[in-house]
Design a protein around this motif. Structure first.
Motif, PDB file in Angstrom:
ATOM      1  N   ASP A 397       0.808  -1.217   0.000  1.00  0.00           N
ATOM      2  CA  ASP A 397       0.000   0.000   0.000  1.00  0.00           C
ATOM      3  C   ASP A 397       0.844   1.271   0.000  1.00  0.00           C
ATOM      4  O   ASP A 397       0.414   2.317  -0.472  1.00  0.00           O
ATOM      5  CB  ASP A 397      -0.943   0.016   1.202  1.00  0.00           C
ATOM      6  CG  ASP A 397      -1.997  -1.070   1.113  1.00  0.00           C
ATOM      7  OD1 ASP A 397      -2.457  -1.339  -0.008  1.00  0.00           O
ATOM      8  OD2 ASP A 397      -2.347  -1.654   2.155  1.00  0.00           O
ATOM      9  N   SER A 398       2.066   1.177   0.534  1.00  0.00           N
ATOM     10  CA  SER A 398       2.932   2.353   0.589  1.00  0.00           C
ATOM     11  C   SER A 398       3.319   2.839  -0.805  1.00  0.00           C
ATOM     12  O   SER A 398       3.754   3.977  -0.970  1.00  0.00           O
ATOM     13  CB  SER A 398       4.197   2.026   1.386  1.00  0.00           C
ATOM     14  OG  SER A 398       4.887   0.927   0.802  1.00  0.00           O
ATOM     15  N   GLU A 399       3.137   1.961  -1.814  1.00  0.00           N
ATOM     16  CA  GLU A 399       3.512   2.328  -3.180  1.00  0.00           C
ATOM     17  C   GLU A 399       2.601   3.404  -3.766  1.00  0.00           C
ATOM     18  O   GLU A 399       2.975   4.067  -4.724  1.00  0.00           O
ATOM     19  CB  GLU A 399       3.465   1.092  -4.087  1.00  0.00           C
ATOM     20  CG  GLU A 399       4.480   0.025  -3.724  1.00  0.00           C
ATOM     21  CD  GLU A 399       4.296  -1.219  -4.576  1.00  0.00           C
ATOM     22  OE1 GLU A 399       3.418  -1.206  -5.450  1.00  0.00           O
ATOM     23  OE2 GLU A 399       5.021  -2.199  -4.342  1.00  0.00           O
ATOM     24  N   PRO A 454       0.832  12.106   2.295  1.00  0.00           N
ATOM     25  CA  PRO A 454       1.480  10.799   2.205  1.00  0.00           C
ATOM     26  C   PRO A 454       1.259   9.918   3.423  1.00  0.00           C
ATOM     27  O   PRO A 454       1.096   8.709   3.316  1.00  0.00           O
ATOM     28  CB  PRO A 454       2.957  11.144   2.043  1.00  0.00           C
ATOM     29  CG  PRO A 454       2.946  12.510   1.403  1.00  0.00           C
ATOM     30  CD  PRO A 454       1.763  13.207   1.999  1.00  0.00           C
ATOM     31  N   ASN A 455       1.247  10.508   4.626  1.00  0.00           N
ATOM     32  CA  ASN A 455       1.104   9.684   5.825  1.00  0.00           C
ATOM     33  C   ASN A 455      -0.342   9.275   6.119  1.00  0.00           C
ATOM     34  O   ASN A 455      -0.613   8.601   7.089  1.00  0.00           O
ATOM     35  CB  ASN A 455       1.687  10.401   7.034  1.00  0.00           C
ATOM     36  CG  ASN A 455       0.976  11.716   7.316  1.00  0.00           C
ATOM     37  OD1 ASN A 455       0.086  12.106   6.585  1.00  0.00           O
ATOM     38  ND2 ASN A 455       1.406  12.406   8.375  1.00  0.00           N
TER      39      ASN A 455
END
Length: 459
Positions: A397-399, A454-455
């Motif tokens: 998911d971080s992608e 982003p976070n």
């Protein structure tokens, strides 16, 4: 005489009712839904608190609910919206997870085009206008159902909507967005693709399916029917259902062909013969959903549909196959609905007839072998045919931090085609994981006027 008439009427009602269940139990993507329908109806009657298991934090969302963009859940083929089948939920109660969710009831077998038109007027209100040119070409009435009050009449660029489509429902939303871009609705000259804030696809039918050929569509053209097939059984059943026109049954479940006027009250016995002989009606003109779900039909549709830069796109592609020594087979006996297991196996072995031209240049059978029993996994990830749309395969998911508009983010999910609809218990914890992530993304990560940090993105 009166007794005979009553007995005859009861026989007709019994016949038509049985016909519905026959079609439901026998045919295409709803093959296995029949089994889950009985279970879900039982739960609805005997377990009224089942839906309470769905998490609802009303106290946290009770404020400013009217300011939230609606989330519209769009059903697939043989599907149904709110109010049909005795109140049964096609999305297995997922709509209870949020305070502003709409579940429209669209034609279950009508074409993608017709369903997109119906969805627009369901939201904006007014009488469904299928368009003069299209209606003449397909041989049906130009106007359909009347929505005296739209379910979201303020819908516009400043009040956009999130759409979630299952199966063919995802393609319906894409066609609707293109219609908005083309300003295709008379009296609405200000429409634009920005009316759609996000599209989430759950097992979406973007590029067609080889299942259509197994069930009776001719692989030569993707339009006509084989003389003997399950689809022929479906065609005859639907024509009879609409011709008998038993009102309480039509209110309980409707295939959506009312604008074709196939009722016995309007066309009589000779009209029925004409429909059955393939000289009139939706199956004669091709204005029904199966031609849209062949690979060729999807290419025809996709050649006119864009992916737009201001809309967020996310899709979940389901798969119930794996490779064993280079051979694609169903991924075990368990976890696949019993009535879908055979379809998974058949689709994993499908090859285009050698004497038939392939549906597109570069077609390879083995690309289409992974499937979920109704759709091929390659078809569900993102629009590929006739041109590849921007996409990103999500492994972690971080992608996709932050989520960018204009790109089809997609995940591969282990599951068959109906795991996330009708029967919530069968999906278990996966049901909440999938729908929680969808609703969370809609509420937190897809606001055009509020940039995603982003976070924030963790699902």
């Amino acid at each position: 005489m009166i007794r005979w008439w009553i007995s005859s009427l009861q026989f007709v009602e019994l016949f038509v009712s049985s016909l519905v269940h026959l079609i439901y139990g026998f045919y295409i993507f709803s093959t296995a839904v029949a089994g889950d329908l009985s279970q879900a109806l039982s739960d609805l009657i005997f377990k009224p608190n089942l839906a309470s298991g769905l998490k609802r934090e009303d106290s946290e969302r009770s404020t400013n609910v009217d300011d939230l963009p609606p989330i519209v859940l769009v059903h697939g083929i043989f599907g149904f919206g709110k109010g049909r089948l005795g109140g049964l939920s096609y999305f297995a109660g997922a709509e209870k997870k949020d305070d502003r969710v709409l579940v429209p009831d669209l034609g279950s077998l009508t074409s993608i085009y017709d369903r997109a038109r119906e969805l627009f007027y369901y939201l904006k209100g007014g009488q469904v206008d299928y368009g003069e040119e299209h209606s003449k070409a397909c041989g049906h009435s130009r106007f359909g159902r009347v929505y005296e009050k739209g379910h979201y009449p303020e819908w516009d660029e400043d009040h956009p909507i999130h759409f979630v489509g299952h199966s063919a429902g995802a393609q319906v939303v894409r066609v609707l967005q293109q219609m908005l871009a083309d300003k295709a609705f008379r009296g609405y000259e200000n429409t634009s693709p920005s009316w759609v804030l996000s599209i989430t696809s759950l097992s979406g039918a973007f590029n067609g399916t080889t299942r259509t050929y197994l069930d009776g569509m001719q692989p030569e053209d993707g339009k006509s029917l084989k003389p003997v097939s399950l689809l022929q059984l479906c065609r005859i059943g639907v024509i009879l259902y609409d011709w008998f026109d038993v009102q309480w049954l039509k209110e309980y479940y409707n295939f959506g062909f009312d604008h074709f006027n196939m009722s016995r009250k309007k066309i009589g016995i000779w009209g029925l013969v004409s429909c059955l002989m393939g000289k009139s009606g939706p199956f004669a003109s091709g204005d029904w959903i199966l031609p849209d779900l062949t690979i060729q039909g999807s290419i025809r549709l996709n050649s006119h549909i864009n992916t737009f830069p201001d809309t967020y796109y996310f899709s979940y592609a389901t798969k119930r196959t794996r490779k064993v020594m280079g051979v694609t087979v169903p991924s075990g006996l368990f976890g696949i609905h019993p009535l879908l297991f055979l379809r998974v196996l058949q689709m994993s072995q499908w090859t285009f007839p050698p004497d038939v031209p392939p549906p597109y240049k570069g077609y390879r059978d083995n690309d289409w072998w992974d499937n979920d029993g109704a759709l091929n996994t390659i078809s569900m990830t993102h629009p590929r045919l006739p041109a590849e749309h921007p996409s990103h395969f999500v492994v972690k998911d971080s992608e996709c931090q932050p989520l960018q508009p204009g790109i089809w983010y997609y995940k591969i999910v282990e599951g068959d085609h109906i795991l996330f609809i009708v029967n919530r218990e069968r999906a278990g914890v996966q049901f909440d994981l999938i729908y929680d992530s969808i609703f969370e993304r809609c509420r937190k990560h897809a606001f055009r006027k509020t940039p995603t940090l982003p976070n924030q993105m963790h699902q």
